[in-house]
Design an enzyme around this catalytic site. Sequence first.
Site, short mmCIF file in Angstrom:
data_model
loop_
_atom_site.label_atom_id
_atom_site.label_comp_id
_atom_site.label_asym_id
_atom_site.label_seq_id
_atom_site.Cartn_x
_atom_site.Cartn_y
_atom_site.Cartn_z
CG HIS A 72 -0.44 0.02 2.78
ND1 HIS A 72 -0.20 1.04 3.27
CD2 HIS A 72 0.01 -0.99 3.37
CE1 HIS A 72 0.26 0.85 4.37
NE2 HIS A 72 0.26 -0.47 4.61
CG ASP A 189 2.89 0.35 7.98
OD1 ASP A 189 2.42 -0.21 6.81
OD2 ASP A 189 2.31 0.19 8.78
CD GLU A 223 -2.87 -1.60 5.62
OE1 GLU A 223 -2.71 -2.70 6.18
OE2 GLU A 223 -2.11 -0.71 5.81
CD GLU A 224 -1.36 2.50 7.48
OE1 GLU A 224 -1.99 1.95 8.71
OE2 GLU A 224 0.14 2.25 7.41
CG ASP A 244 1.92 -3.93 5.69
OD1 ASP A 244 2.46 -3.00 5.93
OD2 ASP A 244 0.80 -3.69 5.22
CG HIS A 324 1.28 2.37 12.64
ND1 HIS A 324 -0.01 2.22 12.88
CD2 HIS A 324 1.71 1.57 11.58
CE1 HIS A 324 -0.49 1.80 11.68
NE2 HIS A 324 0.56 1.37 11.11
#
Length: 387
Positions: A72, A189, A223-224, A244, A324
């Site tokens: 993504h 990410d 995606e997030e 990922d 994250h």
Amino acid sequence: MTRLTIDADYLAKVLRKLLAIPSPTGYTDTIVRFVAKELASFDLKVELTRRGAIRANRPGGTHLGARALVAHVDTLGAQVKQLKDNGRLALVPIGTWSARFAEGARGIIFTEKGSYSGTILPLKASGHTFNDEVDRLPIGWDHVEMRVDARARNADDLAHLGFEVGDIIAIDPQPEFLDSGFIVSRHLDDKAGVAVMLAALKALHDAKAETPVDIHWLFSISEEVGVGASAVLTADVASLVVIDNGTTAPGQNSDEFGVTLSTADQSGPFDYHLTKKLAELCRTNDIRYQKDLFRYYRSDSASAVIAGADVRTALITFGVDASHGYERIHMHALRSLAELVTAYVVSPVEITRDFQPTADLRGFTRQPTKEAVPELSPESENEDLEE
């Protein structure tokens, strides 16, 4: 061995370019254009969905039972919740990330009149004013605000400048590429996953490699926030491999080196046979790997299956420390993943029954059910003889 040589310099170069393009979920047009042009340089025809998810098909021996890979391009970010009376912006997050990592972050606010830079600060940011109250302030999005780099002393000033509720904010990744091979940045990410796919594709293109079936190179844009690959798969795809991040944290088995194969996430186990095949490819191609599972994690796989795609799914990851947050990875993992991708797409298709959406029992897969008989080591055999 079937793995191909990966151009590590290209991988790092394209990752730098990806990180330099702001792309929080909902603001991905620019990065979609970049990735589409990069795919076109490998002689691929690129298709976009209405909102911009990317699909590029590299033809193989047959379109039946096509294989798909997905990463993504969207990242975490924030949105303006309120124009505050003190001339600052109240925020809500895009995606799931802690305000702990937002404090002190630089970012860009995109308004219809143009963009502004700014800094996310705790409500009590000055130690010279608040003394140790700075350290006692709770953590959370209600306890931070964005100071914009413009003359704005109240909500009316902000409105005059063009700020509105809902404006999207991109967080500065602040990337560092170290000589040791470590890469420290926000948004690895999943821009690192995108770079892995492009590097693997370059290796296949340079080697003029042939594949037994078509390979679909997919890039999702949401995606997030849980939407992911829900609208980019076609009916001829039989298997989906997601690229990922893995989580290198206490209690996890992920690693910043080699490939981390995920056996399950919060949506449940991944396909037994596809995951087993990927592990075997690692072993036969001398690619370091380990397995892990993630309890508080879901990926493009879940969104595709929930949307109704009847595909085998697997998740291959690069270990990320502080996911994250201020993330860290190593080039070794990225190169290993790209090698595995090349080995996978050129490998034979074992489950040819998957060429059709449905069929009878002939050719249906089997999972082992017999009791295992441990092999004794030479030392154990000698002990048995002595007894």
